[in-house]
Every structure is written in structure tokens, then in C-alpha cells.
Design a protein around this motif. Sequence first.
Motif, PDB file in Angstrom:
ATOM      1  N   LEU A 113       0.829  -1.206   0.000  1.00  0.00           N
ATOM      2  CA  LEU A 113       0.000   0.000   0.000  1.00  0.00           C
ATOM      3  C   LEU A 113       0.867   1.261   0.000  1.00  0.00           C
ATOM      4  O   LEU A 113       0.524   2.252  -0.651  1.00  0.00           O
ATOM      5  CB  LEU A 113      -0.956   0.000   1.192  1.00  0.00           C
ATOM      6  N   GLU A 114       2.001   1.212   0.698  1.00  0.00           N
ATOM      7  CA  GLU A 114       2.901   2.367   0.706  1.00  0.00           C
ATOM      8  C   GLU A 114       3.408   2.660  -0.705  1.00  0.00           C
ATOM      9  O   GLU A 114       3.428   3.815  -1.142  1.00  0.00           O
ATOM     10  CB  GLU A 114       4.079   2.126   1.653  1.00  0.00           C
ATOM     11  N   GLY A 115       3.819   1.623  -1.423  1.00  0.00           N
ATOM     12  CA  GLY A 115       4.266   1.802  -2.805  1.00  0.00           C
ATOM     13  C   GLY A 115       3.159   2.356  -3.686  1.00  0.00           C
ATOM     14  O   GLY A 115       3.394   3.219  -4.539  1.00  0.00           O
ATOM     15  N   GLU A 116       1.939   1.856  -3.482  1.00  0.00           N
ATOM     16  CA  GLU A 116       0.791   2.351  -4.247  1.00  0.00           C
ATOM     17  C   GLU A 116       0.519   3.813  -3.936  1.00  0.00           C
ATOM     18  O   GLU A 116       0.170   4.594  -4.834  1.00  0.00           O
ATOM     19  CB  GLU A 116      -0.444   1.512  -3.939  1.00  0.00           C
ATOM     20  N   LEU A 117       0.672   4.196  -2.668  1.00  0.00           N
ATOM     21  CA  LEU A 117       0.446   5.593  -2.289  1.00  0.00           C
ATOM     22  C   LEU A 117       1.509   6.502  -2.911  1.00  0.00           C
ATOM     23  O   LEU A 117       1.196   7.598  -3.374  1.00  0.00           O
ATOM     24  CB  LEU A 117       0.416   5.745  -0.768  1.00  0.00           C
ATOM     25  N   ARG A 118       2.749   6.043  -2.945  1.00  0.00           N
ATOM     26  CA  ARG A 118       3.801   6.819  -3.621  1.00  0.00           C
ATOM     27  C   ARG A 118       3.442   7.044  -5.094  1.00  0.00           C
ATOM     28  O   ARG A 118       3.583   8.148  -5.617  1.00  0.00           O
ATOM     29  CB  ARG A 118       5.146   6.096  -3.535  1.00  0.00           C
ATOM     30  N   ARG A 119       2.986   5.988  -5.740  1.00  0.00           N
ATOM     31  CA  ARG A 119       2.579   6.108  -7.144  1.00  0.00           C
ATOM     32  C   ARG A 119       1.347   7.008  -7.282  1.00  0.00           C
ATOM     33  O   ARG A 119       1.241   7.778  -8.242  1.00  0.00           O
ATOM     34  CB  ARG A 119       2.322   4.722  -7.743  1.00  0.00           C
ATOM     35  N   ALA A 120       0.436   6.914  -6.337  1.00  0.00           N
ATOM     36  CA  ALA A 120      -0.772   7.747  -6.386  1.00  0.00           C
ATOM     37  C   ALA A 120      -0.416   9.229  -6.350  1.00  0.00           C
ATOM     38  O   ALA A 120      -1.045  10.036  -7.046  1.00  0.00           O
ATOM     39  CB  ALA A 120      -1.700   7.388  -5.227  1.00  0.00           C
ATOM     40  N   LEU A 121       0.577   9.583  -5.551  1.00  0.00           N
ATOM     41  CA  LEU A 121       1.015  10.982  -5.487  1.00  0.00           C
ATOM     42  C   LEU A 121       1.579  11.426  -6.843  1.00  0.00           C
ATOM     43  O   LEU A 121       1.338  12.554  -7.273  1.00  0.00           O
ATOM     44  CB  LEU A 121       2.073  11.158  -4.393  1.00  0.00           C
ATOM     45  N   ARG A 122       2.307  10.541  -7.518  1.00  0.00           N
ATOM     46  CA  ARG A 122       2.895  10.873  -8.824  1.00  0.00           C
ATOM     47  C   ARG A 122       1.858  10.870  -9.943  1.00  0.00           C
ATOM     48  O   ARG A 122       1.960  11.624 -10.897  1.00  0.00           O
ATOM     49  CB  ARG A 122       4.013   9.891  -9.174  1.00  0.00           C
ATOM     50  N   ARG A 123       0.856  10.001  -9.831  1.00  0.00           N
ATOM     51  CA  ARG A 123      -0.110   9.788 -10.919  1.00  0.00           C
ATOM     52  C   ARG A 123      -1.385  10.612 -10.770  1.00  0.00           C
ATOM     53  O   ARG A 123      -2.341  10.398 -11.509  1.00  0.00           O
ATOM     54  CB  ARG A 123      -0.484   8.314 -10.992  1.00  0.00           C
ATOM     55  N   ASP A 124      -1.420  11.475  -9.803  1.00  0.00           N
ATOM     56  CA  ASP A 124      -2.584  12.349  -9.624  1.00  0.00           C
ATOM     57  C   ASP A 124      -3.863  11.556  -9.344  1.00  0.00           C
ATOM     58  O   ASP A 124      -4.914  11.836  -9.917  1.00  0.00           O
ATOM     59  CB  ASP A 124      -2.745  13.257 -10.851  1.00  0.00           C
ATOM     60  N   GLU A 125      -3.762  10.559  -8.452  1.00  0.00           N
ATOM     61  CA  GLU A 125      -4.921   9.751  -8.085  1.00  0.00           C
ATOM     62  C   GLU A 125      -5.629  10.285  -6.839  1.00  0.00           C
ATOM     63  O   GLU A 125      -6.614   9.710  -6.396  1.00  0.00           O
ATOM     64  CB  GLU A 125      -4.494   8.291  -7.839  1.00  0.00           C
ATOM     65  N   LEU A 126      -5.113  11.372  -6.283  1.00  0.00           N
ATOM     66  CA  LEU A 126      -5.717  11.968  -5.095  1.00  0.00           C
ATOM     67  C   LEU A 126      -6.670  13.084  -5.525  1.00  0.00           C
ATOM     68  O   LEU A 126      -6.495  13.688  -6.579  1.00  0.00           O
ATOM     69  CB  LEU A 126      -4.635  12.519  -4.172  1.00  0.00           C
ATOM     70  N   GLU A 127      -7.649  13.324  -4.696  1.00  0.00           N
ATOM     71  CA  GLU A 127      -8.578  14.418  -4.976  1.00  0.00           C
ATOM     72  C   GLU A 127      -9.038  15.023  -3.653  1.00  0.00           C
ATOM     73  O   GLU A 127      -8.967  14.380  -2.613  1.00  0.00           O
ATOM     74  CB  GLU A 127      -9.765  13.931  -5.804  1.00  0.00           C
ATOM     75  N   LEU A 128      -9.464  16.254  -3.742  1.00  0.00           N
ATOM     76  CA  LEU A 128     -10.000  16.920  -2.561  1.00  0.00           C
ATOM     77  C   LEU A 128     -11.514  16.971  -2.649  1.00  0.00           C
ATOM     78  O   LEU A 128     -12.083  17.212  -3.715  1.00  0.00           O
ATOM     79  CB  LEU A 128      -9.454  18.347  -2.428  1.00  0.00           C
ATOM     80  N   HIS A 129     -12.138  16.730  -1.513  1.00  0.00           N
ATOM     81  CA  HIS A 129     -13.574  16.936  -1.351  1.00  0.00           C
ATOM     82  C   HIS A 129     -13.696  18.080  -0.345  1.00  0.00           C
ATOM     83  O   HIS A 129     -12.799  18.289   0.475  1.00  0.00           O
ATOM     84  CB  HIS A 129     -14.242  15.671  -0.825  1.00  0.00           C
ATOM     85  N   TYR A 130     -14.781  18.811  -0.411  1.00  0.00           N
ATOM     86  CA  TYR A 130     -14.913  20.007   0.410  1.00  0.00           C
ATOM     87  C   TYR A 130     -16.131  19.899   1.310  1.00  0.00           C
ATOM     88  O   TYR A 130     -17.253  19.785   0.836  1.00  0.00           O
ATOM     89  CB  TYR A 130     -14.986  21.253  -0.481  1.00  0.00           C
ATOM     90  N   GLN A 131     -15.870  19.944   2.606  1.00  0.00           N
ATOM     91  CA  GLN A 131     -16.949  19.890   3.605  1.00  0.00           C
ATOM     92  C   GLN A 131     -17.290  21.310   4.016  1.00  0.00           C
ATOM     93  O   GLN A 131     -16.432  22.054   4.481  1.00  0.00           O
ATOM     94  CB  GLN A 131     -16.478  19.096   4.811  1.00  0.00           C
TER      95      GLN A 131
END
Length: 179
Positions: A2-20
Amino acid sequence: DLEGELRRALRRDELELHYQPRLCLQSGRILGLEALVRWRHAERGLLGPDEFVPLAEESGLIVPLGYWVLETACRQLVAWSGREETAGLSMAVNVSARQFRHADFVNQVVAVLRRTGANPARLKLELTESLLLVDVEDVIAKMSALKERGVGFSLDDFGTGYSSLAYLKRLPLDQLKID
């Protein structure tokens, strides 16, 4: 894995923001928003922070993750500033203790504000009281330096840790969120 996947997620723009939204109790009007990170995992779908932030903290990935959140939130503030109905909104961004303790934290926040063109008066950094357990003087100095530039502060989850009310008098806070 999962750590490796998270590193890749940061590079691949797989994160998003939601707004509360943060609402006025009397009018129901939106006063501001809090940026909440989510991970759009290719196989597991949309993951909430409880599924990856503890790993990010443990591995040190919380620092680049936190700066991604800050930059993305500031870019959104700029986009909203151009629309009449959203121009006055503020944005709260959670900052991890590890990120805040980084020696260059103040300069990095100032650089993000400069790079994005976000209004610092519309930005509120949310800290947790665990930050106060180590080197309170450094915390106060960093908060004061950013406060002078217009950035606001909120202390989140107050009452869950060991800080005392005496600290509150010394911190340049705009908001206290009691657990």
C-alpha cells in the motif's frame, strides 16, 4: 504494498479533494470549507483518509501528501475567488504535526501562496493539539510568522490530548474545535 501504491498515487494524480462546508447555524449560509483528501484507488475505489493517512504518517509520505493538499486547496481558492458566489469563502486545510515541524514549513506555505496567488486571509491551517507536545516555542514562532502574512489557524480536536488551557493564551488561534 500500500505504501508503494500511495507513492505512485502521489505521482499519478490519483488523489482528490472533497470540500466539507462550514455553515452558519442561524442562516444556513456557507462560511467556508474544509479540504478533505480522498484517494481514487484503481482497484479499491474511493478511499477515505482513515484508510491511508495513518500509513502516510508512518512512512513520511504525509509531508508530500500535505503539500499536495495545501497547493490543491490554494488553487481551488483562486478559482473560487473569480466567482461572485464563492469569492468570500475560506478554506481550512489540515496540517500534520510532522509536516508542521519541517524546518522549512513557513517558507513552503508562503511559496505555495505566492505560486498559486491564493489570498492568505482565506486560508486557515488546522493543527491538532498533539503538535503542542513538542517545542511549543517553535510552534508559536511558525504560527506567528504565517499569521503576520494573513494566514489563519484553527486548533482541531482540542480536548483529546494533553494540552492545557494555558497554551491557548499563547497561540495565535482564530478558531478552536472542541472534540
